[in-house]
Design an enzyme around this catalytic site. Structure first.
Site, PDB file in Angstrom:
ATOM      1  N   ASP A  72      31.225  64.962 -65.551  1.00 41.79           N
ATOM      2  CA  ASP A  72      31.900  63.738 -64.861  1.00 41.79           C
ATOM      3  C   ASP A  72      31.458  62.438 -65.079  1.00 41.79           C
ATOM      4  O   ASP A  72      32.200  61.427 -65.010  1.00 41.79           O
ATOM      5  CB  ASP A  72      32.330  64.243 -63.585  1.00 41.79           C
ATOM      6  CG  ASP A  72      30.781  63.910 -62.767  1.00 41.79           C
ATOM      7  OD1 ASP A  72      30.658  63.154 -62.170  1.00 41.79           O
ATOM      8  OD2 ASP A  72      29.793  65.064 -62.760  1.00 41.79           O
TER       9      ASP A  72
ATOM     10  N   ASP B  60      26.223  67.969 -60.085  1.00 40.84           N
ATOM     11  CA  ASP B  60      26.809  67.341 -59.357  1.00 40.84           C
ATOM     12  C   ASP B  60      28.203  66.712 -59.597  1.00 40.84           C
ATOM     13  O   ASP B  60      28.487  66.182 -60.655  1.00 40.84           O
ATOM     14  CB  ASP B  60      26.207  65.812 -58.696  1.00 40.84           C
ATOM     15  CG  ASP B  60      24.825  66.158 -58.286  1.00 40.84           C
ATOM     16  OD1 ASP B  60      24.694  67.201 -57.679  1.00 40.84           O
ATOM     17  OD2 ASP B  60      23.643  65.381 -58.130  1.00 40.84           O
TER      18      ASP B  60
ATOM     19  N   ASP C  38      27.404  69.828 -66.130  1.00 34.63           N
ATOM     20  CA  ASP C  38      26.677  69.268 -65.081  1.00 34.63           C
ATOM     21  C   ASP C  38      26.741  69.583 -63.711  1.00 34.63           C
ATOM     22  O   ASP C  38      27.405  70.803 -63.679  1.00 34.63           O
ATOM     23  CB  ASP C  38      27.424  67.864 -65.134  1.00 34.63           C
ATOM     24  CG  ASP C  38      26.742  66.791 -64.080  1.00 34.63           C
ATOM     25  OD1 ASP C  38      25.737  66.858 -64.038  1.00 34.63           O
ATOM     26  OD2 ASP C  38      27.629  66.057 -63.510  1.00 34.63           O
TER      27      ASP C  38
ATOM     28  N   ASP D 279      22.350  64.794 -53.684  1.00 40.47           N
ATOM     29  CA  ASP D 279      21.439  63.665 -53.316  1.00 40.47           C
ATOM     30  C   ASP D 279      21.963  62.997 -52.033  1.00 40.47           C
ATOM     31  O   ASP D 279      21.244  63.069 -50.896  1.00 40.47           O
ATOM     32  CB  ASP D 279      20.769  62.796 -54.375  1.00 40.47           C
ATOM     33  CG  ASP D 279      19.934  63.379 -55.322  1.00 40.47           C
ATOM     34  OD1 ASP D 279      19.332  64.342 -55.150  1.00 40.47           O
ATOM     35  OD2 ASP D 279      19.763  62.707 -56.107  1.00 40.47           O
TER      36      ASP D 279
ATOM     37  N   ASP E 170      21.031  65.603 -63.436  1.00 38.65           N
ATOM     38  CA  ASP E 170      20.228  64.575 -62.530  1.00 38.65           C
ATOM     39  C   ASP E 170      20.049  64.912 -61.201  1.00 38.65           C
ATOM     40  O   ASP E 170      19.472  63.836 -60.620  1.00 38.65           O
ATOM     41  CB  ASP E 170      20.760  63.187 -62.901  1.00 38.65           C
ATOM     42  CG  ASP E 170      19.869  62.111 -62.892  1.00 38.65           C
ATOM     43  OD1 ASP E 170      18.373  62.425 -63.025  1.00 38.65           O
ATOM     44  OD2 ASP E 170      20.121  60.972 -62.770  1.00 38.65           O
TER      45      ASP E 170
END
Length: 277
Positions: free
Chosen positions: A182, A13, A11, A22, A97
């Protein structure tokens, strides 16, 4: 090298970087209040696209956004761990994402972009007016992905992992997968991993809680980590462990082949006959 048989999927972030990219951009560019006002009214990707429109209207440039992204917090040991894993021959990939522009800008700034063979994330691009546009990876307004796990509507990481697994299988490659994450969206991928794979949840983060509560549903071996130092230690230790195991297996297979040549087989057969008498 046995490490070439390892696929490390991360992942982005709060795993590679130590924040949500973001939120970082929104906060650093001073539009947090508007972001929070609009948050209940639209999907996340649409909200981020709207925020980029607002920032562009305020005169924020590409260079301003890039400058903020270059300041994104990332632990130096994570940078070194990624470089080391790449140098050892692992196939590194990102499933996130966030969005393409944010991820690639941060990776390039730290000299890491070339370490990753694939980045699966939300698409983004600059239009003819110089405004950053952000869209969902999966157009859920037309076709929901249908996952029953806590995946956001625009991305089921479990589906991405299944695609990667299918691609590896189609090429006849037996790879060990290490997955690091996470958030809630990282739980679904953990359910797709098989026996012999590894799930590395960040301790005291949402995915760690879900993994702990649903341990029997996960076939992969679970190894937790909590900070940059542990990220590096756990990842590189596992790569070494897996590489040694694969090397030993390959050597054992080679030895077995040598022992089953026609001459050796005949000698073993005659010895068996002798013992039988």
């Amino acid at each position: 090298m046995a490490a070439s048989d390892i696929v490390v999927i991360m992942d982005f972030d709060k795993t590679i970087i130590d924040c949500d990219s973001d939120n970082w951009v929104v906060d650093e560019l001073g539009v947090t209040r508007l972001f929070n006002q609009l948050l209940p009214t639209m999907p996340w990707n649409s909200l981020m696209d709207t925020m980029m429109k607002e920032l562009h209207a305020q005169g924020t440039t590409i260079h301003d956004i890039v400058a903020v992204l270059k300041r994104t917090p990332i632990h130096p040991r994570i940078i070194e761990a990624i470089k080391s894993a790449h140098e050892l021959g692992c196939d590194l990939r990102i499933v996130s994402d966030a969005n393409v522009f944010f991820i690639e800008t941060i990776l390039e700034h730290h000299g890491l972009r070339g370490c990753f063979s694939e980045i699966s994330t939300n698409p983004s691009f600059f239009d003819e007016e110089g405004r950053l546009r952000i869209f969902p990876l999966h157009d859920f307004s037309k076709h929901p992905h249908g996952c029953n796990h806590p995946c956001p509507p625009n991305m089921c990481k479990g589906i991405v992992i299944e695609r990667i697994q299918a691609s590896l299988s189609a090429m006849g490659e037996q790879k060990t997968i290490i997955y690091m994450g996470d958030g809630l969206g990282d739980f679904c991928p953990s359910l797709k991993l098989g026996d012999g794979d590894y799930m590395l949840p960040r301790k005291d983060f949402p995915v760690w809680d879900l993994v702990c509560k649903n341990r029997k549903l996960i076939q992969a071996e679970v190894c937790e980590w909590s900070n940059g130092e542990e990220f590096e230690h756990v990842l590189l230790h596992l790569i070494t462990k897996i590489s040694i195991e694969k090397s030993n297996t390959a050597k054992l297979y080679s030895d077995c082949k040598l022992q089953t040549t026609p001459g050796a087989a005949f000698e073993a057969f005659t010895k068996t006959l002798y013992v039988g008498h």
